[in-house]
Design a protein around this motif. Structure first.
Motif, mmCIF file in Angstrom:
data_model
loop_
_atom_site.group_PDB
_atom_site.id
_atom_site.type_symbol
_atom_site.label_atom_id
_atom_site.label_comp_id
_atom_site.label_asym_id
_atom_site.label_seq_id
_atom_site.Cartn_x
_atom_site.Cartn_y
_atom_site.Cartn_z
ATOM 1 N N ASN A 29 3.259 -20.785 28.922
ATOM 2 C CA ASN A 29 4.081 -19.780 28.276
ATOM 3 C C ASN A 29 3.195 -19.026 27.307
ATOM 4 O OD1 ASN A 29 5.723 -18.976 25.736
ATOM 5 N ND2 ASN A 29 7.227 -19.108 27.381
ATOM 6 N N SER A 30 3.262 -17.700 27.342
ATOM 7 C CA SER A 30 2.420 -16.920 26.435
ATOM 8 C C SER A 30 3.181 -15.707 25.931
ATOM 9 C CB SER A 30 1.142 -16.471 27.138
ATOM 10 O OG SER A 30 1.440 -15.603 28.201
ATOM 11 N N ILE A 31 2.696 -15.184 24.820
ATOM 12 C CA ILE A 31 3.273 -13.982 24.232
ATOM 13 C C ILE A 31 2.132 -13.186 23.594
ATOM 14 C CG2 ILE A 31 3.792 -15.086 22.015
ATOM 15 C CD1 ILE A 31 6.321 -13.320 21.915
ATOM 16 N N TYR A 32 2.218 -11.870 23.705
ATOM 17 C CA TYR A 32 1.202 -11.002 23.108
ATOM 18 C C TYR A 32 1.914 -9.933 22.289
ATOM 19 C CZ TYR A 32 -2.463 -7.526 22.562
ATOM 20 O OH TYR A 32 -3.356 -6.644 22.029
ATOM 21 N N TYR A 53 -7.941 1.895 17.128
ATOM 22 C CA TYR A 53 -7.910 0.563 16.523
ATOM 23 C C TYR A 53 -6.787 -0.230 17.182
ATOM 24 C CZ TYR A 53 -6.829 -3.172 13.276
ATOM 25 O OH TYR A 53 -6.563 -4.395 12.738
ATOM 26 N N THR A 54 -7.057 -1.473 17.539
ATOM 27 C CA THR A 54 -6.047 -2.350 18.121
ATOM 28 C C THR A 54 -5.954 -3.620 17.300
ATOM 29 O OG1 THR A 54 -6.544 -1.539 20.336
ATOM 30 C CG2 THR A 54 -5.310 -3.592 20.183
ATOM 31 N N TYR A 55 -4.740 -3.932 16.864
ATOM 32 C CA TYR A 55 -4.463 -5.244 16.282
ATOM 33 C C TYR A 55 -3.649 -5.998 17.321
ATOM 34 C CZ TYR A 55 -2.453 -9.058 13.702
ATOM 35 O OH TYR A 55 -2.079 -10.317 13.325
ATOM 36 N N GLY A 56 -4.100 -7.162 17.704
ATOM 37 C CA GLY A 56 -3.380 -7.943 18.701
ATOM 38 C C GLY A 56 -3.371 -9.408 18.333
ATOM 39 N N HIS A 57 -2.347 -10.107 18.814
ATOM 40 C CA HIS A 57 -2.253 -11.546 18.601
ATOM 41 C C HIS A 57 -1.648 -12.162 19.856
ATOM 42 C CE1 HIS A 57 -0.876 -15.124 15.904
ATOM 43 N NE2 HIS A 57 -1.890 -15.422 16.689
ATOM 44 N N SER A 58 -2.391 -13.051 20.477
ATOM 45 C CA SER A 58 -1.956 -13.717 21.691
ATOM 46 C C SER A 58 -1.736 -15.191 21.386
ATOM 47 C CB SER A 58 -3.023 -13.552 22.781
ATOM 48 O OG SER A 58 -2.623 -14.204 23.952
ATOM 49 N N ILE A 59 -0.546 -15.684 21.734
ATOM 50 C CA ILE A 59 -0.172 -17.080 21.481
ATOM 51 C C ILE A 59 0.272 -17.684 22.805
ATOM 52 C CG2 ILE A 59 1.392 -18.602 20.202
ATOM 53 C CD1 ILE A 59 1.740 -16.316 18.192
ATOM 54 N N ASP A 60 -0.150 -18.912 23.094
ATOM 55 C CA ASP A 60 0.293 -19.576 24.312
ATOM 56 C C ASP A 60 0.196 -21.084 24.167
ATOM 57 O OD1 ASP A 60 -2.369 -20.358 24.747
ATOM 58 O OD2 ASP A 60 -2.763 -18.677 26.070
ATOM 59 N N LEU A 83 3.560 -28.888 21.665
ATOM 60 C CA LEU A 83 2.477 -29.271 20.758
ATOM 61 C C LEU A 83 1.179 -28.521 21.062
ATOM 62 C CD1 LEU A 83 3.049 -33.127 20.634
ATOM 63 C CD2 LEU A 83 3.779 -31.403 18.966
ATOM 64 N N GLU A 84 1.093 -27.916 22.241
ATOM 65 C CA GLU A 84 -0.101 -27.171 22.642
ATOM 66 C C GLU A 84 -0.058 -25.715 22.185
ATOM 67 O OE1 GLU A 84 -2.711 -28.582 24.253
ATOM 68 O OE2 GLU A 84 -1.609 -30.434 23.968
ATOM 69 N N ARG A 85 1.069 -25.256 21.660
ATOM 70 C CA ARG A 85 1.239 -23.843 21.313
ATOM 71 C C ARG A 85 0.321 -23.455 20.151
ATOM 72 N NH1 ARG A 85 4.249 -20.082 23.238
ATOM 73 N NH2 ARG A 85 5.017 -18.373 21.969
ATOM 74 N N GLY A 86 -0.390 -22.367 20.331
ATOM 75 C CA GLY A 86 -1.291 -21.877 19.291
ATOM 76 C C GLY A 86 -1.988 -20.614 19.765
ATOM 77 N N ASN A 87 -3.001 -20.205 19.047
ATOM 78 C CA ASN A 87 -3.761 -19.005 19.424
ATOM 79 C C ASN A 87 -4.349 -19.183 20.822
ATOM 80 O OD1 ASN A 87 -3.286 -17.887 16.902
ATOM 81 N ND2 ASN A 87 -5.178 -18.666 16.058
ATOM 82 N N SER A 88 -4.252 -18.153 21.633
ATOM 83 C CA SER A 88 -4.837 -18.181 22.974
ATOM 84 C C SER A 88 -6.352 -18.238 22.868
ATOM 85 C CB SER A 88 -4.431 -16.932 23.755
ATOM 86 O OG SER A 88 -3.048 -16.827 23.863
ATOM 87 N N SER A 89 -6.985 -18.771 23.896
ATOM 88 C CA SER A 89 -8.452 -18.809 23.874
ATOM 89 C C SER A 89 -9.041 -17.409 23.995
ATOM 90 C CB SER A 89 -8.976 -19.701 24.993
ATOM 91 O OG SER A 89 -8.667 -19.160 26.248
ATOM 92 N N TYR A 136 -15.458 -5.666 17.224
ATOM 93 C CA TYR A 136 -14.309 -6.541 17.417
ATOM 94 C C TYR A 136 -14.576 -7.913 16.824
ATOM 95 C CZ TYR A 136 -17.188 -7.635 21.497
ATOM 96 O OH TYR A 136 -18.235 -7.937 22.314
ATOM 97 N N THR A 137 -13.499 -8.613 16.535
ATOM 98 C CA THR A 137 -13.618 -9.969 16.000
ATOM 99 C C THR A 137 -13.825 -10.944 17.145
ATOM 100 O OG1 THR A 137 -11.223 -10.217 16.081
ATOM 101 C CG2 THR A 137 -12.168 -9.492 13.996
ATOM 102 N N GLY A 138 -14.289 -12.128 16.804
ATOM 103 C CA GLY A 138 -14.547 -13.151 17.809
ATOM 104 C C GLY A 138 -13.287 -13.853 18.270
ATOM 105 N N GLN A 139 -13.450 -14.708 19.252
ATOM 106 C CA GLN A 139 -12.337 -15.456 19.801
ATOM 107 C C GLN A 139 -12.285 -16.846 19.190
ATOM 108 O OE1 GLN A 139 -13.564 -15.053 23.888
ATOM 109 N NE2 GLN A 139 -12.082 -13.439 24.251
ATOM 110 N N PRO A 140 -11.097 -17.442 19.129
ATOM 111 C CA PRO A 140 -10.999 -18.788 18.575
ATOM 112 C C PRO A 140 -11.627 -19.821 19.515
ATOM 113 C CG PRO A 140 -8.893 -18.100 19.447
ATOM 114 C CD PRO A 140 -9.813 -16.918 19.540
ATOM 115 N N PHE A 141 -11.847 -21.006 19.008
ATOM 116 C CA PHE A 141 -12.381 -22.082 19.840
ATOM 117 C C PHE A 141 -11.702 -23.389 19.439
ATOM 118 C CE2 PHE A 141 -14.968 -21.948 16.098
ATOM 119 C CZ PHE A 141 -15.198 -23.272 15.782
#
Length: 181
Positions: A29-32, A53-60, A83-89, A136-141
């Motif tokens: 399940n994801s949302i952007y 400029y783009t501000y985005g937030h992806s959660i899955d 429990l796995e829900r959080g910032n997308s990779s 652009y900013t980096g991706q989470p890990f």
């Protein structure tokens, strides 16, 4: 049996002499959410500048099916996907794109060589100088525990660190709810 150390846990695998079977179930399940702001400056036929400029937030709860460098695609427990829900990779919060086009003043209808035509116009007319820049900013890990030893007993090798407080890490293999603490 006891948990971990690469051996299947008899509690979860009561018949170790049977082979495993693989079952795929798409529970992702994801949302952007995103916002895009664009501006353009057109200074006659000489110069164009565009910024976006783009501000985005992806959660899955799972970013990939088979895994990649940033995401193993394997939940810690399939029974609690919440429990796995959080910032997308692939979550990238900020992105700024700029480009410009400068029409050089040579050739027909321009400041220099205005009367050019034929071969001269084909050689010197219509030239442009352009540039593009993206910031652009980096991706989470995700931080993983030692990937050569499976502490969960599920042979997934994607255990996450689990420690509360400071001091030496105490292992308790007999209690799955407090394995590290």
């Amino acid at each position: 049996g006891s948990r971990g150390a690469q051996a299947p846990n008899e509690q979860f695998f009561p018949f170790p002499h049977f082979s495993s079977s693989r079952v795929a179930d798409f529970q992702g399940n994801s949302i952007y959410n995103g916002l895009v702001i664009t501006g353009k400056i057109h200074a006659s036929s000489f110069f164009d500048l565009v910024s976006a400029y783009t501000y985005g937030h992806s959660i899955d709860n799972v970013s990939v099916f088979a895994g990649n460098t940033f995401d193993a695609g394997m939940p810690v427990t399939r029974t609690r996907m919440d429990l796995e829900r959080g910032n997308s990779s692939n979550d990238q919060r900020h992105r700024l794109l700029n480009y410009f086009v400068l029409n050089l003043p040579f050739g027909q209808g321009r400041q220099f060589l205005n009367g050019a035509h034929g071969v001269v116009q084909q050689i010197v007319g219509g030239w442009q100088f352009a540039g593009i820049n993206t910031l652009y900013t980096g991706q989470p890990f995700t931080v993983w525990a030692n990937k050569s030893v499976d502490f969960s007993g599920f042979n997934t090798l994607v255990d996450r660190p689990d420690i509360v407080g400071s001091g030496p890490l105490q292992l308790n293999a007999s209690d799955p709810d407090h394995f590290f603490d």
